[in-house]
Scaffold this active site. Structure first.
Site, short mmCIF file in Angstrom:
data_model
loop_
_atom_site.label_atom_id
_atom_site.label_comp_id
_atom_site.label_asym_id
_atom_site.label_seq_id
_atom_site.Cartn_x
_atom_site.Cartn_y
_atom_site.Cartn_z
N LEU A 116 0.84 -1.19 0.00
CA LEU A 116 0.00 0.00 0.00
C LEU A 116 0.88 1.25 0.00
O LEU A 116 1.72 1.41 0.90
CB LEU A 116 -0.90 0.04 1.24
CG LEU A 116 -2.01 -1.00 1.39
CD1 LEU A 116 -1.47 -2.39 1.69
CD2 LEU A 116 -2.97 -0.57 2.51
N GLY A 141 1.22 4.10 4.76
CA GLY A 141 2.04 3.30 3.86
C GLY A 141 2.41 1.99 4.53
O GLY A 141 2.93 1.97 5.64
N SER A 142 2.14 0.86 3.90
CA SER A 142 2.26 -0.39 4.63
C SER A 142 2.17 -1.58 3.67
O SER A 142 2.26 -1.44 2.46
CB SER A 142 1.15 -0.46 5.68
OG SER A 142 -0.09 -0.07 5.10
N ARG A 143 1.93 -2.76 4.26
CA ARG A 143 1.82 -3.98 3.49
C ARG A 143 0.89 -4.94 4.21
O ARG A 143 0.86 -4.97 5.45
CB ARG A 143 3.21 -4.60 3.33
CG ARG A 143 3.25 -5.99 2.72
CD ARG A 143 4.70 -6.40 2.51
NE ARG A 143 4.87 -7.83 2.42
CZ ARG A 143 6.05 -8.41 2.24
NH1 ARG A 143 7.14 -7.67 2.17
NH2 ARG A 143 6.13 -9.72 2.15
#
Length: 239
Positions: A118, A206-208
């Site tokens: 993301l 912001g990530s996963r």
């Protein structure tokens, strides 16, 4: 005559009501977790406007961006059984056969992992990949490496949830903090009954998100493909 007047009086309200309904369909609602940030940005805007009017414009733009970041658009989730839908909006960064997260103690049987990255421009709420029950939920403190790195799955701060679907399949979905993300929010707990497509968490900023499905499942996405949380079918479950 009275009825005609009433009709004339009410007619101008219909376009307004119609416009409001259209706006609701276009402008997504905001996740409740974003309200404190929007209120803080709005308060800052008022202060900046008093200091210098152009700064108030900057503050207003910041407030609008904050509300947009925490958006939670409505999604139409496929209702057929035996599938797992994407838990997040983003880009598929990898599809690989790996061991399940060690913190769950699921043994040495590999699973298929679909990783979705993301960016700060994506919707950041997470959605349940399949209807069922939350078996385990484990928070694991860790590093804040770039979320697109493979080792982020093992070394970064994360929140791991094991689900057992209504068909008896075990799935795992992991929220992973990234280089900028410093806060993972998860609203579900062990024992909860959950519905596919329902919002269950949020990562800032912001990530996963990794989804583990049983070996033998048919993965329907490829690296580089965009996913829509709650709508894109990641896999047909098997194994």
């Amino acid at each position: 005559m009275i009825q005609e007047k009433a009709a004339v009086t009410s007619s101008p309200q219909r376009p307004v009501a119609h416009f409001v309904e259209l706006a609701r369909g276009i402008v997504p609602p905001m996740n409740p977790a974003g309200r404190p940030f929007v209120l803080a940005a709005a308060a800052l805007t008022l202060v900046l406007r008093k200091v210098w009017r152009p700064l108030g414009v900057v503050g207003a733009l910041l407030t609008g961006w904050t509300a947009w970041f925490f958006r939670e658009p409505k999604r139409v989730t496929p209702v057929r059984s035996g599938i797992a839908v994407a838990p997040a909006d983003g880009t598929v960064s990898q599809v690989s056969e790996v061991l399940p997260p060690g913190e769950l103690g699921l043994g040495d049987t590999p699973m298929l992992r679909v990783s979705v990255f993301l960016s700060v421009f994506d919707v950041h709420v997470q959605r349940v990949p399949a209807s069922g029950e939350v078996v385990r939920k484990i928070y694991h403190p860790g590093k804040f490496l770039s979320a697109d790195l493979d080792k982020a799955s093992e070394e970064n701060e994360r929140n791991t949830v094991q689900l057992r679907t209504e068909d008896g399949h075990d799935l795992v979905v992991v929220q992973i903090a990234g280089l900028v993300a410093r806060r993972i929010v998860c609203h579900i707990d062990e024992g909860d009954k959950v519905t596919a497509g329902a919002t269950y968490g949020l990562i800032r900023f912001g990530s996963r998100v990794d989804t583990y499905v049983p070996l033998g499942s048919r993965v329907l996405v490829e690296p580089g493909q965009r996913t829509i949380g709650g709508e894109t079918v990641l896999a047909e479950l098997g194994g």
